[in-house]
Design a protein around this motif. Sequence first.
Motif, PDB file in Angstrom:
ATOM      1  N   GLY A 149      66.218  55.916  10.861  1.00 21.73           N
ATOM      2  CA  GLY A 149      66.898  55.390   9.457  1.00 21.73           C
ATOM      3  C   GLY A 149      66.987  53.795   9.716  1.00 21.73           C
ATOM      4  N   VAL A 160      71.178  50.071   5.690  1.00 21.08           N
ATOM      5  CA  VAL A 160      72.258  49.373   6.292  1.00 21.08           C
ATOM      6  C   VAL A 160      72.885  49.968   7.265  1.00 21.08           C
ATOM      7  N   VAL A 161      72.961  51.542   7.325  1.00 19.98           N
ATOM      8  CA  VAL A 161      73.762  52.364   8.342  1.00 19.98           C
ATOM      9  C   VAL A 161      72.707  52.446   9.714  1.00 19.98           C
ATOM     10  N   ASP A 211      60.984  55.967   7.607  1.00 19.82           N
ATOM     11  CA  ASP A 211      59.761  56.058   6.647  1.00 19.82           C
ATOM     12  C   ASP A 211      59.777  54.886   5.394  1.00 19.82           C
ATOM     13  N   SER A 238      69.821  51.238   0.126  1.00 14.44           N
ATOM     14  CA  SER A 238      70.863  50.249   0.654  1.00 14.44           C
ATOM     15  C   SER A 238      70.721  49.080  -0.233  1.00 14.44           C
ATOM     16  N   ALA A 267      72.264  48.566  -3.453  1.00 15.84           N
ATOM     17  CA  ALA A 267      73.676  48.280  -3.649  1.00 15.84           C
ATOM     18  C   ALA A 267      73.921  46.931  -4.101  1.00 15.84           C
ATOM     19  N   GLY A 289      76.569  45.818  -2.779  1.00 19.66           N
ATOM     20  CA  GLY A 289      77.109  45.375  -1.808  1.00 19.66           C
ATOM     21  C   GLY A 289      78.478  44.635  -1.512  1.00 19.66           C
ATOM     22  N   ILE A 290      79.410  44.836  -2.551  1.00 19.33           N
ATOM     23  CA  ILE A 290      80.583  44.750  -2.397  1.00 19.33           C
ATOM     24  C   ILE A 290      81.557  45.464  -1.497  1.00 19.33           C
ATOM     25  N   GLN A 296      57.577  55.811  10.454  1.00 22.13           N
ATOM     26  CA  GLN A 296      57.510  57.089  10.782  1.00 22.13           C
ATOM     27  C   GLN A 296      58.289  58.110   9.749  1.00 22.13           C
ATOM     28  N   VAL A 341      59.850  61.535   9.691  1.00 23.98           N
ATOM     29  CA  VAL A 341      60.110  62.620  10.822  1.00 23.98           C
ATOM     30  C   VAL A 341      60.601  63.943   9.723  1.00 23.98           C
ATOM     31  N   GLY A 388      72.881  56.379  -8.920  1.00 20.50           N
ATOM     32  CA  GLY A 388      73.339  55.260  -9.683  1.00 20.50           C
ATOM     33  C   GLY A 388      72.418  54.215 -10.300  1.00 20.50           C
ATOM     34  N   GLY A 397      69.178  54.183  -7.551  1.00 23.47           N
ATOM     35  CA  GLY A 397      69.490  54.465  -6.117  1.00 23.47           C
ATOM     36  C   GLY A 397      70.136  55.763  -5.920  1.00 23.47           C
ATOM     37  N   LEU A 398      69.858  56.539  -5.194  1.00 22.10           N
ATOM     38  CA  LEU A 398      70.796  57.834  -5.037  1.00 22.10           C
ATOM     39  C   LEU A 398      71.704  57.704  -4.083  1.00 22.10           C
ATOM     40  N   GLY A 414      78.517  52.560   1.397  1.00 24.50           N
ATOM     41  CA  GLY A 414      77.677  52.677   2.875  1.00 24.50           C
ATOM     42  C   GLY A 414      77.550  51.004   3.361  1.00 24.50           C
TER      43      GLY A 414
HETATM   44  C1  LIG Z   1      73.518  51.704  -7.915  1.00 29.22           C
HETATM   45  C2  LIG Z   1      74.278  51.639  -6.567  1.00 29.22           C
HETATM   46  C3  LIG Z   1      75.228  50.768  -6.213  1.00 29.22           C
HETATM   47  C4  LIG Z   1      75.879  50.569  -5.047  1.00 29.22           C
HETATM   48  N1  LIG Z   1      77.054  49.486  -4.688  1.00 29.22           N
HETATM   49  C5  LIG Z   1      77.491  49.637  -3.359  1.00 29.22           C
HETATM   50  C6  LIG Z   1      78.346  48.516  -3.045  1.00 29.22           C
HETATM   51  O1  LIG Z   1      78.695  47.538  -3.823  1.00 29.22           O
HETATM   52  N2  LIG Z   1      79.049  48.748  -2.060  1.00 29.22           N
HETATM   53  C7  LIG Z   1      78.754  49.711  -0.832  1.00 29.22           C
HETATM   54  O2  LIG Z   1      79.496  49.778  -0.135  1.00 29.22           O
HETATM   55  N3  LIG Z   1      77.800  50.536  -1.190  1.00 29.22           N
HETATM   56  C8  LIG Z   1      77.251  50.602  -2.404  1.00 29.22           C
HETATM   57  N4  LIG Z   1      76.252  51.406  -2.907  1.00 29.22           N
HETATM   58  C9  LIG Z   1      75.921  52.582  -1.921  1.00 29.22           C
HETATM   59  C10 LIG Z   1      74.996  52.372  -0.748  1.00 29.22           C
HETATM   60  O3  LIG Z   1      73.929  51.964  -1.366  1.00 29.22           O
HETATM   61  C11 LIG Z   1      74.953  53.356   0.356  1.00 29.22           C
HETATM   62  O4  LIG Z   1      76.043  53.999   0.889  1.00 29.22           O
HETATM   63  C12 LIG Z   1      74.177  53.173   1.467  1.00 29.22           C
HETATM   64  O5  LIG Z   1      72.889  52.545   1.077  1.00 29.22           O
HETATM   65  C13 LIG Z   1      73.537  54.272   2.430  1.00 29.22           C
HETATM   66  O6  LIG Z   1      72.956  53.548   3.399  1.00 29.22           O
HETATM   67  P1  LIG Z   1      72.003  54.674   4.459  1.00 29.22           P
HETATM   68  O7  LIG Z   1      71.487  53.586   5.553  1.00 29.22           O
HETATM   69  O8  LIG Z   1      72.936  55.640   4.797  1.00 29.22           O
HETATM   70  O9  LIG Z   1      70.803  55.000   3.520  1.00 29.22           O
HETATM   71  P2  LIG Z   1      69.540  54.412   3.095  1.00 29.22           P
HETATM   72  O10 LIG Z   1      69.585  52.878   2.726  1.00 29.22           O
HETATM   73  O11 LIG Z   1      68.829  55.341   2.030  1.00 29.22           O
HETATM   74  O12 LIG Z   1      68.602  54.425   4.422  1.00 29.22           O
HETATM   75  C14 LIG Z   1      68.181  55.757   4.962  1.00 29.22           C
HETATM   76  C15 LIG Z   1      67.161  55.370   5.630  1.00 29.22           C
HETATM   77  O13 LIG Z   1      66.583  56.613   6.420  1.00 29.22           O
HETATM   78  C16 LIG Z   1      65.310  56.834   6.474  1.00 29.22           C
HETATM   79  N5  LIG Z   1      64.981  57.996   6.568  1.00 29.22           N
HETATM   80  C17 LIG Z   1      65.587  59.397   5.563  1.00 29.22           C
HETATM   81  N6  LIG Z   1      64.945  60.184   5.874  1.00 29.22           N
HETATM   82  C18 LIG Z   1      63.861  60.153   6.770  1.00 29.22           C
HETATM   83  C19 LIG Z   1      62.958  60.909   7.600  1.00 29.22           C
HETATM   84  N7  LIG Z   1      62.964  62.448   7.418  1.00 29.22           N
HETATM   85  N8  LIG Z   1      62.104  60.177   8.424  1.00 29.22           N
HETATM   86  C20 LIG Z   1      62.117  59.114   8.660  1.00 29.22           C
HETATM   87  N9  LIG Z   1      62.951  58.109   7.868  1.00 29.22           N
HETATM   88  C21 LIG Z   1      63.927  58.794   7.250  1.00 29.22           C
HETATM   89  C22 LIG Z   1      64.772  55.883   5.059  1.00 29.22           C
HETATM   90  O14 LIG Z   1      63.631  55.491   5.267  1.00 29.22           O
HETATM   91  C23 LIG Z   1      65.745  54.831   5.173  1.00 29.22           C
HETATM   92  O15 LIG Z   1      65.162  53.818   6.400  1.00 29.22           O
HETATM   93  C24 LIG Z   1      75.618  51.719  -4.041  1.00 29.22           C
HETATM   94  C25 LIG Z   1      74.446  52.386  -4.093  1.00 29.22           C
HETATM   95  C26 LIG Z   1      73.942  52.566  -5.488  1.00 29.22           C
HETATM   96  C27 LIG Z   1      72.916  53.508  -5.788  1.00 29.22           C
END
Ligand SMILES: Cc1cc2nc3c(=O)[nH]c(=O)nc-3n(C[C@H](O)[C@H](O)[C@H](O)COP(=O)(O)OP(=O)(O)OC[C@H]3O[C@@H](n4cnc5c(N)ncnc54)[C@H](O)[C@@H]3O)c2cc1C
Length: 336
Positions: free
Chosen positions: A7, A10-11, A33, A41, A44, A46-47, A164, A166, A202, A276-277, A311
Amino acid sequence: MHFGILGSGVVGLTTALELQQNYPNAQITILADRFNEETTSQVAAGIFRPGTSFAGPTREITQQWITDAFHYWDDIRRSKEAPLAGVCQLSGYIYSSTSPKIVRNPFIENLLPVYRQATEEELKLCQGDWKYGSFFTTCLTECRLFLPYATKKFIAAGGQVTRQHVSSFSEVSEQNFDVLFNCTGLGAKELCNDAQLVPMRGQVVKVRAPWVKLAFYGDYDTYILPGFEAVTLGGCRQYDSFNLNVCKYDTMAIKERCYGMLPSLKRAEVVREAVGLRPHRAVVRVESEILRLANGRTQKVVHNYGHGGYGVTTSPGTAKYAVKIARELLAGNSKL
Ligand SMILES: Cc1cc2nc3c(=O)[nH]c(=O)nc-3n(C[C@H](O)[C@H](O)[C@H](O)COP(=O)(O)OP(=O)(O)OC[C@H]3O[C@@H](n4cnc5c(N)ncnc54)[C@H](O)[C@@H]3O)c2cc1C
């Protein structure tokens, strides 16, 4: 030591940087991927503002994640890196016409530099019949800038990045990672067969409105959040929806609610719309697991996913906790 991170949202990236700080001589590889604008991410606003329902395994651990995360973002904000990393300070109001509880937030009331009750005059700064309000000062991290910044920093410190997909943990076991961090967001639903992980759809509208300098939250998921270049107007939270297309009815509803609060936004040019989901899980999963794989191997995994709508807010805190868990796992002290 060889670590893998699944992944690059941001996480994943905050976990990668935390890991490099703790293990400067380790070989660390990010596998993902999707990158940058392809991730959730990047959608978002990003607040830094955790929802009051945000939960880790215990209240204490949850508060620790939030506290650590705020200091992480605020330290960047105070540094010369701030504009490159996309971190700035943002003040604003949260209003409600229904309940005083909505404008309170025990997670951050004693953490942010300012969090106080809004005055009667301040309740009139926006249109609407606002009965309750709070004023606060926080951070905002724009992932459009932070993700590439963090990736560059990771690579400069010797990290490797591979695109990649996975489809199973067995697939990556040949790479002999001592620990694999699972930061796949909603991707963990498939990868871990996790039924508790649910998309919370969202949608946002980004507009050019440089005259808007304060953040505003109203009832029904309405928010106006000025960022580096655009103001994010939102939003909606649609449980269990996988629809990644912009919905014109959501756009209309978002505009109507935001224009209702700040009519000057009617003059703002729409820059883009995004969907975004959010990877929603009632309890964010940050824990270790020793997987016995179909190919007979075992793999030490630290999960770090399910941050829902928070996140960006909390990832540096869960990253710190995930790396601590990995250290315990490697030392054989894990409570598995
Ligand atoms: C409209 C909207 C507004 C938001 N506003 C805020 C905000 O203001 N403040 C805040 O704190 N949060 C906000 N969020 C939430 C925030 O965007 C998410 O909590 C955060 O982006 C989650 O990060 P993540 O790294 O877990 O997921 P992602 O950003 O989805 O990253 C997941 C990563 O895993 C990889 N991956 C997944 N499955 C596989 C696989 N099988 N093989 C290889 N790679 C894989 C993907 O390619 C990607 O790189 C908002 C979200 C939305 C939709």
